[in-house]
Design a protein around this motif. Structure first.
Motif, PDB file in Angstrom:
ATOM      1  N   GLU A 128     -11.997  26.530 -81.794  1.00 14.02           N
ATOM      2  CA  GLU A 128     -11.856  24.846 -82.030  1.00 14.02           C
ATOM      3  C   GLU A 128     -12.723  24.365 -82.949  1.00 14.02           C
ATOM      4  O   GLU A 128     -12.230  23.550 -83.835  1.00 14.02           O
ATOM      5  CB  GLU A 128     -12.320  24.484 -80.607  1.00 14.02           C
ATOM      6  CG  GLU A 128     -12.117  22.884 -80.494  1.00 14.02           C
ATOM      7  CD  GLU A 128     -12.574  22.267 -79.392  1.00 14.02           C
ATOM      8  OE1 GLU A 128     -11.696  21.592 -78.742  1.00 14.02           O
ATOM      9  OE2 GLU A 128     -13.485  22.827 -78.522  1.00 14.02           O
ATOM     10  N   ARG A 132     -11.196  22.541 -86.592  1.00 18.15           N
ATOM     11  CA  ARG A 132     -11.646  21.371 -87.075  1.00 18.15           C
ATOM     12  C   ARG A 132     -11.904  21.300 -88.255  1.00 18.15           C
ATOM     13  O   ARG A 132     -11.578  20.116 -89.118  1.00 18.15           O
ATOM     14  CB  ARG A 132     -13.005  20.818 -86.247  1.00 18.15           C
ATOM     15  CG  ARG A 132     -12.851  20.450 -84.757  1.00 18.15           C
ATOM     16  CD  ARG A 132     -13.871  19.762 -84.552  1.00 18.15           C
ATOM     17  NE  ARG A 132     -14.089  19.661 -82.963  1.00 18.15           N
ATOM     18  CZ  ARG A 132     -14.881  20.170 -82.335  1.00 18.15           C
ATOM     19  NH1 ARG A 132     -15.633  21.115 -82.869  1.00 18.15           N
ATOM     20  NH2 ARG A 132     -14.953  20.196 -80.628  1.00 18.15           N
ATOM     21  N   CYS A 190      -4.410  32.408 -76.591  1.00 17.41           N
ATOM     22  CA  CYS A 190      -4.503  31.422 -75.942  1.00 17.41           C
ATOM     23  C   CYS A 190      -3.454  31.346 -74.508  1.00 17.41           C
ATOM     24  O   CYS A 190      -3.886  30.909 -73.342  1.00 17.41           O
ATOM     25  CB  CYS A 190      -4.306  30.132 -76.563  1.00 17.41           C
ATOM     26  SG  CYS A 190      -5.753  29.727 -77.691  1.00 17.41           S
ATOM     27  N   SER A 204      -8.306  22.952 -69.393  1.00 21.52           N
ATOM     28  CA  SER A 204      -8.051  21.702 -70.303  1.00 21.52           C
ATOM     29  C   SER A 204      -8.441  22.217 -71.944  1.00 21.52           C
ATOM     30  O   SER A 204      -7.597  21.534 -72.757  1.00 21.52           O
ATOM     31  CB  SER A 204      -8.889  20.553 -69.901  1.00 21.52           C
ATOM     32  OG  SER A 204      -8.692  19.534 -70.784  1.00 21.52           O
ATOM     33  N   LYS A 205      -9.550  22.867 -72.270  1.00 24.46           N
ATOM     34  CA  LYS A 205      -9.639  23.231 -73.745  1.00 24.46           C
ATOM     35  C   LYS A 205      -8.534  24.170 -74.233  1.00 24.46           C
ATOM     36  O   LYS A 205      -8.164  23.948 -75.411  1.00 24.46           O
ATOM     37  CB  LYS A 205     -11.028  23.999 -73.625  1.00 24.46           C
ATOM     38  CG  LYS A 205     -12.224  23.221 -73.375  1.00 24.46           C
ATOM     39  CD  LYS A 205     -13.518  23.971 -73.253  1.00 24.46           C
ATOM     40  CE  LYS A 205     -14.735  23.260 -73.028  1.00 24.46           C
ATOM     41  NZ  LYS A 205     -15.940  24.126 -73.012  1.00 24.46           N
ATOM     42  N   LYS A 207      -5.232  24.196 -73.240  1.00 24.36           N
ATOM     43  CA  LYS A 207      -4.032  23.328 -73.531  1.00 24.36           C
ATOM     44  C   LYS A 207      -4.529  22.555 -74.714  1.00 24.36           C
ATOM     45  O   LYS A 207      -3.426  22.375 -75.333  1.00 24.36           O
ATOM     46  CB  LYS A 207      -3.827  22.571 -72.360  1.00 24.36           C
ATOM     47  CG  LYS A 207      -3.612  23.371 -70.595  1.00 24.36           C
ATOM     48  CD  LYS A 207      -3.370  22.277 -69.746  1.00 24.36           C
ATOM     49  CE  LYS A 207      -2.907  23.062 -68.582  1.00 24.36           C
ATOM     50  NZ  LYS A 207      -2.731  22.518 -67.342  1.00 24.36           N
ATOM     51  N   LYS A 208      -5.516  22.134 -74.866  1.00 24.11           N
ATOM     52  CA  LYS A 208      -5.765  21.263 -76.012  1.00 24.11           C
ATOM     53  C   LYS A 208      -5.510  22.168 -77.369  1.00 24.11           C
ATOM     54  O   LYS A 208      -4.736  21.607 -78.350  1.00 24.11           O
ATOM     55  CB  LYS A 208      -7.143  20.647 -76.118  1.00 24.11           C
ATOM     56  CG  LYS A 208      -7.547  19.759 -77.224  1.00 24.11           C
ATOM     57  CD  LYS A 208      -9.132  19.126 -77.233  1.00 24.11           C
ATOM     58  CE  LYS A 208      -9.266  18.497 -78.155  1.00 24.11           C
ATOM     59  NZ  LYS A 208     -10.852  18.158 -78.250  1.00 24.11           N
ATOM     60  N   ILE A 209      -6.007  23.475 -77.342  1.00 23.58           N
ATOM     61  CA  ILE A 209      -5.759  24.185 -78.602  1.00 23.58           C
ATOM     62  C   ILE A 209      -4.200  24.456 -78.772  1.00 23.58           C
ATOM     63  O   ILE A 209      -3.664  24.598 -79.765  1.00 23.58           O
ATOM     64  CB  ILE A 209      -6.440  25.562 -78.180  1.00 23.58           C
ATOM     65  CG1 ILE A 209      -7.941  25.184 -78.612  1.00 23.58           C
ATOM     66  CG2 ILE A 209      -6.125  26.693 -79.592  1.00 23.58           C
ATOM     67  CD1 ILE A 209      -8.653  25.056 -79.764  1.00 23.58           C
ATOM     68  N   LYS A 211      -1.672  22.719 -77.854  1.00 25.66           N
ATOM     69  CA  LYS A 211      -0.944  21.469 -78.516  1.00 25.66           C
ATOM     70  C   LYS A 211      -1.262  21.802 -80.012  1.00 25.66           C
ATOM     71  O   LYS A 211      -0.363  21.087 -80.922  1.00 25.66           O
ATOM     72  CB  LYS A 211      -1.683  20.350 -78.030  1.00 25.66           C
ATOM     73  CG  LYS A 211      -1.260  19.969 -76.701  1.00 25.66           C
ATOM     74  CD  LYS A 211      -1.796  18.720 -76.096  1.00 25.66           C
ATOM     75  CE  LYS A 211      -1.410  18.175 -74.614  1.00 25.66           C
ATOM     76  NZ  LYS A 211      -1.941  17.089 -74.114  1.00 25.66           N
ATOM     77  N   LEU A 212      -2.403  21.901 -80.577  1.00 30.30           N
ATOM     78  CA  LEU A 212      -2.383  21.966 -82.103  1.00 30.30           C
ATOM     79  C   LEU A 212      -1.736  23.276 -82.594  1.00 30.30           C
ATOM     80  O   LEU A 212      -1.357  22.907 -83.784  1.00 30.30           O
ATOM     81  CB  LEU A 212      -3.981  22.452 -82.281  1.00 30.30           C
ATOM     82  CG  LEU A 212      -4.956  21.263 -81.832  1.00 30.30           C
ATOM     83  CD1 LEU A 212      -6.508  21.802 -82.049  1.00 30.30           C
ATOM     84  CD2 LEU A 212      -4.648  19.909 -82.502  1.00 30.30           C
TER      85      LEU A 212
END
Length: 278
Positions: A128, A132, A190, A204-205, A207-209, A211-212
């Protein structure tokens, strides 16, 4: 989804067989022994006694569907699980089994998380941080039937595909894309750990990755290519994330292997680890 979590010390703690909370059922035991026998080529990992078992020679994590077993070395005299887990991480770090340095391993909170949670969180947080700063982009060679000439005309393919449709040209060209092997590796790792983690914050972390990386292709990662990827100044900053992803992918078992949908394990042979550490 509930997960049965069992933590034991190698060659020390026994797991009782039965139907209680911290027991192994007969079905779980059968699946566990079958999985270990097949994946680790009949190496002696489990020692049997009447109505109980214990793990010998190996430490690490075994995750089978809704069963998670953490095996730690018996090091602390006070039966301190936290100290044993921290010591194992330090040993693995010093012996280059984990892509960390000593300062990083000393800063890890081992009191509230099992070994699998720790490894996954380190991977996700590192990835992550790098994403960024920007995605890894590479020129990818593509061939397609398009409306305008781009790159190199593939004459033979163009004639075969467009002898009627004169508005198309079949070309080979380089496309600057984030749909490349490095990002495919990150996404695949992932996806693997998403099915192994039960902590909602960590899920949650992940799933966020994911999505990217939604537009990154889903491929079965070649182990040969995984072991031989070269880094340069453009992608060097992703190397630590890649080492974690490689560790995850190389220890995955394919779906439905040994009767499990989500079989996964990372085990380390203690005799070898002790020798290397000393």
């Amino acid at each position: 989804m509930n997960c049965k979590y069992i933590c034991v010390r190698e060659a020390y703690d026994y797991i009782d067989l039965g139907d209680k909370k911290d027991n192994l059922t007969s079905i779980e035991l059968k699946g566990l022994t079958s999985y270990l026998s097949n994946k680790y080529n009949n190496k002696r990992i489990i020692e049997f006694k009447q109505d109980k078992i214990r793990f010998i020679n190996y430490t690490g994590i075994i995750a089978l569907d809704n069963l998670l077993i953490e095996i730690l070395p018996k090091i602390s005299l006070s039966n301190n699980i936290d100290k044993d887990r921290k010591m194992l991480i330090q040993m693995l770090t010093m012996c280059n089994k984990l892509p960390l340095n000593i300062e990083q391993s000393n800063s890890i909170n081992t009191s509230k998380n099992n070994l699998l949670d720790i490894l996954v969180n380190m991977y996700i947080e590192n990835l992550e941080n790098e994403v960024r700063k920007g995605f890894n982009l590479e020129y990818i060679s593509e061939s397609a039937n398009i409306n305008t000439l781009k790159g190199k005309l593939l004459l033979k393919e163009h004639i075969n595909k467009n002898y009627i449709n004169k508005s198309k040209v079949y070309c080979n060209y380089d496309n600057y894309s984030y749909d490349n092997f490095l990002n495919q590796t990150f996404k695949h790792a992932c996806t693997i750990v998403l099915n192994k983690i039960y902590d909602e914050k960590t899920k949650s972390k992940i799933k966020k990755i994911l999505k990217l990386f939604v537009d990154v292709s889903d491929y079965n990662i070649s182990l040969e290519k995984l072991n031989n990827l070269n880094f340069d100044r453009r992608n060097e900053r992703f190397k630590l994330s890649y080492e974690f992803a490689k560790l995850i992918i190389k220890n995955e078992s394919s779906k439905n292997t040994y009767g499990y949908k989500n079989a996964f394990s990372i085990l380390f042979e203690m005799n070898i680890l002790y020798e290397e550490y000393i």
